[in-house]
Design a protein around this motif. Sequence first.
Motif, PDB file in Angstrom:
ATOM      1  N   UNK A 301       0.883  -1.214   0.019  1.00  0.00           N
ATOM      2  CA  UNK A 301       0.119  -0.073  -0.128  1.00  0.00           C
ATOM      3  C   UNK A 301       0.874   1.309   0.134  1.00  0.00           C
ATOM      4  N   UNK A 302       2.067   1.218   0.871  1.00  0.00           N
ATOM      5  CA  UNK A 302       2.687   2.517   0.975  1.00  0.00           C
ATOM      6  C   UNK A 302       3.551   2.652  -0.279  1.00  0.00           C
ATOM      7  N   UNK A 303       4.155   1.603  -0.777  1.00  0.00           N
ATOM      8  CA  UNK A 303       4.811   1.556  -2.207  1.00  0.00           C
ATOM      9  C   UNK A 303       3.993   2.197  -3.192  1.00  0.00           C
ATOM     10  N   UNK A 304       2.819   1.848  -3.324  1.00  0.00           N
ATOM     11  CA  UNK A 304       1.868   2.399  -4.419  1.00  0.00           C
ATOM     12  C   UNK A 304       1.479   3.948  -3.930  1.00  0.00           C
ATOM     13  N   UNK A 305       1.475   3.961  -2.871  1.00  0.00           N
ATOM     14  CA  UNK A 305       1.056   5.722  -2.511  1.00  0.00           C
ATOM     15  C   UNK A 305       2.257   6.321  -2.904  1.00  0.00           C
ATOM     16  N   UNK A 306       3.473   5.993  -2.489  1.00  0.00           N
ATOM     17  CA  UNK A 306       4.612   6.487  -3.077  1.00  0.00           C
ATOM     18  C   UNK A 306       4.869   7.052  -4.474  1.00  0.00           C
ATOM     19  N   UNK A 307       4.359   5.762  -5.240  1.00  0.00           N
ATOM     20  CA  UNK A 307       4.480   5.906  -6.614  1.00  0.00           C
ATOM     21  C   UNK A 307       3.537   6.696  -7.183  1.00  0.00           C
ATOM     22  N   UNK A 308       2.465   6.923  -6.439  1.00  0.00           N
ATOM     23  CA  UNK A 308       1.563   8.007  -7.134  1.00  0.00           C
ATOM     24  C   UNK A 308       1.632   9.397  -6.776  1.00  0.00           C
ATOM     25  N   UNK A 309       2.542   9.807  -6.122  1.00  0.00           N
ATOM     26  CA  UNK A 309       3.030  11.163  -5.775  1.00  0.00           C
ATOM     27  C   UNK A 309       3.016  12.088  -6.941  1.00  0.00           C
ATOM     28  N   UNK A 310       3.984  11.705  -8.032  1.00  0.00           N
ATOM     29  CA  UNK A 310       4.015  12.395  -9.076  1.00  0.00           C
ATOM     30  C   UNK A 310       2.815  12.654  -9.904  1.00  0.00           C
ATOM     31  N   UNK A 311       2.028  11.768  -9.747  1.00  0.00           N
ATOM     32  CA  UNK A 311       0.546  12.015 -10.552  1.00  0.00           C
ATOM     33  C   UNK A 311      -0.134  13.176  -9.807  1.00  0.00           C
ATOM     34  N   UNK A 312      -0.078  13.377  -8.445  1.00  0.00           N
ATOM     35  CA  UNK A 312      -0.736  14.288  -7.932  1.00  0.00           C
ATOM     36  C   UNK A 312       0.084  15.703  -8.368  1.00  0.00           C
ATOM     37  N   UNK A 313       1.263  15.633  -8.440  1.00  0.00           N
ATOM     38  CA  UNK A 313       2.013  16.903  -8.606  1.00  0.00           C
ATOM     39  C   UNK A 313       1.731  17.169 -10.029  1.00  0.00           C
ATOM     40  N   UNK A 314       1.643  16.375 -11.038  1.00  0.00           N
ATOM     41  CA  UNK A 314       1.566  16.722 -12.284  1.00  0.00           C
ATOM     42  C   UNK A 314      -0.006  17.204 -12.601  1.00  0.00           C
TER      43      UNK A 314
END
Length: 346
Positions: A301-314
């Motif tokens: 869960x935390x690994x996927x959340x971390x990988x999602x951060x650039x999507x929010x920034x974009x």
Amino acid sequence: MFLRSIKLAAVSVAIASSTSVLQAKELIFNNFFPPSHFIHGVMNEWISDVAEATDGRVTFIVPAGTLAPPPQQLSAVKSGIADVAMTANIFIQKQVPVLSYSSLPFLVSNAEAASVANWRTYEKFLANKAPLKKYGVEMLSVFNYSGGNLYGLEDKPIETIEELKSKRLWALPGYTANNIKNIGVSPVTGPAVKVSEVVSKGVVDAFYGISYESVTDFKASPYTKNIVQFPFAGTSTSFSLFINKRTWSKISEEDQMLIKQLSGEALSRKVGKAAANASLVALTAMELSGIKVIPGSQDLYQGLQHAAKPLFTDFVKKADKIGVNGNEMLNFFKSENAKETNNLSE
């Protein structure tokens, strides 16, 4: 006398022309989902409500089969192939990225709450921007389906990011696929309605991002061995419902107002509620069939959340480009979503 007759005839033509918008109009509503999908029930009810509210002046026909592939719904309405349709916003994410905010990873746990929050966010931040205007359509409503999690086709559930990296994956296009790409995997992608074509042939080991009812409706459940659930879903597919602008302009203002009253938040809530119910029914059926349901590990869960951060920034950058405060918009959606989720749990 002759001139008077000509004048009367001209007036009659003018009156007929000016009142033409009040005459019955049978519009084409294209629905690309299979007839068994819950959305048909909701939309058929909306169609009936519109016909009743307008005293039959605005009615619809729904073709037996879709008039265009799922990703081409906006084009179909713009070109006049259909008058009304809905699209998953992931299909138009490149053209209109700001519409997909409620599909960003790990925001949604309840479809009804998310749908209502989605409409309120759209009204507050995007309605005056009319993001679909240049595509020749008028927005009627936005809504969300239930969240998508991770489905395994092997006996052993995926428990870590490293295990996930070693698997062949199918992922819903858009944020879900990009989330997977950010952990270093290139997934197979495609419309949810086509997922069984991939999983049935053993092309992948797991699939990610579609709701429970989509798994059953699109015939992927017979191949599914386990479901890895997260506290907030990996995504919640958001949709836009729209009508051809030319068609809309031919409907009287009175009937436009009646249609808007039946659309907007009212329809968002109805779709979200139906989606949540359909999802629960599908999950129960899959559990009864022997599919194991397990909570996702913290590592995964935390690994996927971390990988999602650039999507929010974009997303924030793209929202800022059209003059919308992306962070403020996301915070508003989260707040409304949490408020509605709490209301539904009381």
